[in-house]
Structures are given as C-alpha cells and as structure tokens.
Write an enzyme that holds these catalytic residues in place. Structure first.
Site, PDB file in Angstrom:
ATOM      1  CB  CYS A 294       2.128  26.633  85.853  1.00  0.00           C
ATOM      2  SG  CYS A 294       0.792  27.638  85.235  1.00  0.00           S
TER       3      CYS A 294
ATOM      4  CB  THR B 142      -1.640  28.492  82.712  1.00  0.00           C
ATOM      5  OG1 THR B 142      -2.448  28.111  83.823  1.00  0.00           O
ATOM      6  CG2 THR B 142      -2.343  29.577  81.916  1.00  0.00           C
TER       7      THR B 142
ATOM      8  CG  HIS C 169      -3.705  24.317  79.511  1.00  0.00           C
ATOM      9  ND1 HIS C 169      -3.755  23.006  79.086  1.00  0.00           N
ATOM     10  CD2 HIS C 169      -3.918  24.279  80.835  1.00  0.00           C
ATOM     11  CE1 HIS C 169      -3.973  22.217  80.128  1.00  0.00           C
ATOM     12  NE2 HIS C 169      -4.069  22.970  81.210  1.00  0.00           N
TER      13      HIS C 169
ATOM     14  CD  GLU D 162       3.074  29.694  88.187  1.00  0.00           C
ATOM     15  OE1 GLU D 162       4.124  29.162  88.586  1.00  0.00           O
ATOM     16  OE2 GLU D 162       2.021  29.050  87.975  1.00  0.00           O
TER      17      GLU D 162
ATOM     18  CB  CYS E  42     -12.552  46.315  82.784  1.00  0.00           C
ATOM     19  SG  CYS E  42     -14.232  46.037  83.410  1.00  0.00           S
TER      20      CYS E  42
ATOM     21  CB  CYS F 157     -13.204  41.379  85.309  1.00  0.00           C
ATOM     22  SG  CYS F 157     -13.012  42.627  84.028  1.00  0.00           S
TER      23      CYS F 157
ATOM     24  CD  GLU G 200      -0.199  12.337  91.803  1.00  0.00           C
ATOM     25  OE1 GLU G 200      -0.794  13.423  91.861  1.00  0.00           O
ATOM     26  OE2 GLU G 200       0.106  11.767  90.737  1.00  0.00           O
TER      27      GLU G 200
HETATM   28 ZN   LIG Z   1       0.419  29.335  86.615  1.00  0.00          ZN
HETATM   29 ZN   LIG Z   2     -14.409  44.260  84.950  1.00  0.00          ZN
END
Ligand SMILES: [Zn+2]
Ligand SMILES: [Zn+2]
Length: 340
Positions: A37, A39, A42, A59, A88, A102, A191
């Site tokens: 994807c 990400t 990136h 994924e 965490c 987090c 789109e």
């Molecule tokens: Zn993804």
């Molecule tokens: Zn945390």
C-alpha cells in the site's frame, strides 16, 4: 527463511533470515497474501518513519502453522489477519481508551519485522481468526478495512442520506462499500482516473464524477438534492481535495480526513463558513478496536470486485512499481507461492 527487507536509504532487498520460533502466547504463521500500500511507498521514500533494516508488510493474511505454549484461540490451519500494532499500555492514551494515539506504538512491517517473509511470529492477541473460507487476498484487506470501519465510526453517518467520497483508490473504494452497507444514498465518488471511477461503481457508488469536468459542481449539487452533502470524505489526503470538498458541504456537515496528506501540506479554511454552516472536520487514524469487526465483515463487501495483482517476494521492485502506477486495484506479495 526469505524475507523482503527495507534496508534504509530507499533500498529494498530479499534476504535470508533465521526462521522465527513461537514463544509462549505466540503463533507461528505462514504469510499467504500481503498487501502493498501507499504506506510501503512512503517508508521507502523516507516520508514515513520506520526502523530499518526491517521486513516489510503490514497488511497480512497468514495461515497458522505452529502454536506456542498457552495459545487457546487459534489452531493450526486457521487463517488470520494481523492487527499491525503493539501498544505500550502505560502511556496516558493507552490507559484512557485511545491506544491508537500511543506515542510508543510499534508496527510490524514498519518498525518491527512484518509479513513479507516465509514465516512470521505474532502474539495471539494481534492475530485475529478469519471466517472459514476467506480467501487470502480478501483476508489481507481486513487491515485497511479496519481503518475504514474506524473512519466510518468517526463520521457518524446515518442511513438514507447522501455522501461524497473523494478518491476511489483502494481506501476510497472500501469506504464506498461500507457506506453502501450502512445505507447511505446516493453515494457519489469523485475521482479523476477512469479506471478508479469504474471500480467505485463496481463497489456500489451511485455515481462517479470526474472533478475536472466543467459541470462537476452543478452535478454534485444536483446529486445532493441542491443543498450539498451532509457527509464528505477525503480519501486522497490533500488540501486540494478539501478545497473542493468543503464548499460542497451542506449545513451541519461532517467532513472526514481519511487520506494521508503530506506533513507540509496546508489548508486555508474560512472560520466564518465553519461557524455559520456548523461544519465538523474530523481526523481518523488507524483501527482502534475495529480489527475484529473488519474480520467479521470482510467477506460481505464485494472486495472481490477489485482487480488483484500478485507478485512473488523476488518481484518486490515490480510490485512497488505497480503500486506507484496504479496498474491493479490492489497489489499483493505472495511469500509462500501463488494463492489463486
Ligand atoms: Zn497499508
Ligand atoms: Zn501507549
């Protein structure tokens, strides 16, 4: 075992690693389909903080092949989808019901070794059993779907009302399918790419418009009953999209920012318009407590309408290029051989 590793400095390679071993409370998995994807791109561009060298792939749909001591909810042969977060547990967000905020969060496939490998070990707590008969590529899409489910929760859209979804890539198309299930109507996809407008219609959009068309604004107003949309989603992640979307909002509208904009992108808004039209602009991040719901619904959204592209680990460069080019609706790495 073989694994697709991000080495830092924009470099990716297939490397040999020791086979992992499942400890207490952990399961040994064979990843079958791992989605590629935005990400991942990136991470390679250095625009998303990671922890190289690290195995990519967040994924993940995998088959359980071994159980560590004390595992009770999974059996060998089950298919699972990975919730790609370790929280965490001790920060203020973890302890007040917002673990996805987090600051110490670690994600397999980003900061820790992920699923583009012959084997993967996960704690039972983030390996969610998929319904029997789920195909690996659909199972892998439970991850982006879980983020979309959280986004729809944030939007609080009620049935029988119109929605405009800007961007009909994988994320936008999953949101269209969820909006259809939730009874929103009409669902209007915005789109520029024709291939993606086709996908939007296959996923249940009532109309798919090109925002560069001369009659775009007129058509949008018509489709919303003349008053604008009460629900709008930016599934692209760009101030350019929001510039276009906000004027199309009706009074009292909720506007969801789902796409990941560049950190230096800036939006100019009219405080007067937000005040007078009583607009709500919402962010949405990750998938807090939605991964189970995504696994439950993933087979009921028509995701098999996507055109899938499959690549082996050795073809990782081709897979990343196909992701960049949008050659397929969804790109997968199949670390343990062909799945379909
Ligand atoms: Zn993804
Ligand atoms: Zn945390």
């Amino acid at each position: 075992m073989k694994a697709v590793r991000y080495l830092g400095d924009h470099k990716v390679a297939v490397q040999e690693l020791p086979d992992p071993v499942a400890g207490p409370g952990e399961v040994l998995l064979k990843p079958l389909a791992v989605g590629v994807c935005g990400t991942d791109l990136h991470i390679l561009e250095g625009a998303y903080a990671s922890n190289p060298p690290v195995t990519l792939g967040h994924e993940v749909c995998a088959e359980v092949v071994g159980l560590g001591e004390g595992v009770t909810t999974l059996e060998v042969g089950d298919l699972i989808t990975m919730e790609p977060h370790y929280y965490c547990g001790v920060c203020v967000y973890c302890q007040t019901g917002k673990p996805h905020m987090c600051p110490n969060r670690k994600a397999p496939g980003v900061h820790l070794d992920g699923g583009m490998a012959e084997f993967l070990v996960l704690p039972e707590t983030i390996a969610y059993k998929l319904p029997a008969g789920t195909s690996p590529e659909i199972g892998s899409m439970a991850e982006p779907l879980a983020c979309a489910v959280h986004g729809m929760d944030r939007l609080q859209a009620t049935s029988g009302r119109p929605i405009a979804i800007f961007g009909a890539g994988p994320a936008g198309s999953i949101l269209i399918a969820l909006a259809r299930k939730a009874g929103l109507t009409p669902i209007v996809a915005v789109e520029m790419r024709e291939q993606r407008r086709d996908l939007a219609l296959r996923m249940g959009a009532d109309a798919a418009l090109d925002p560069t068309a001369s009659d775009f604004t007129e058509r949008m107003m018509e489709l919303s009953g003349g008053v604008g949309f009460p629900y709008l989603i930016d599934a692209v992640g760009s101030s350019r999209v929001l510039d276009q979307a906000i004027p199309l909002a009706s009074r009292g509208a909720n506007i969801l920012i789902f796409g990941v904009a560049r950190p230096d992108d800036r939006l100019t808004v009219s405080p007067n318009e937000i005040y007078a039209k009583e607009l709500t602009i919402l962010g949405t991040a990750l998938n807090p407590f939605t991964h189970r719901r995504a696994a439950n619904i993933v087979n009921h959204l028509g995701l098999d309408n996507f055109e899938f592209g499959y690549f082996s680990m050795d073809q990782i460069e081709d897979a990343l290029q196909a992701q960049r080019d949008g050659t397929f609706d969804k790109v997968f790495i199949t670390p343990n051989g062909a799945v379909s």
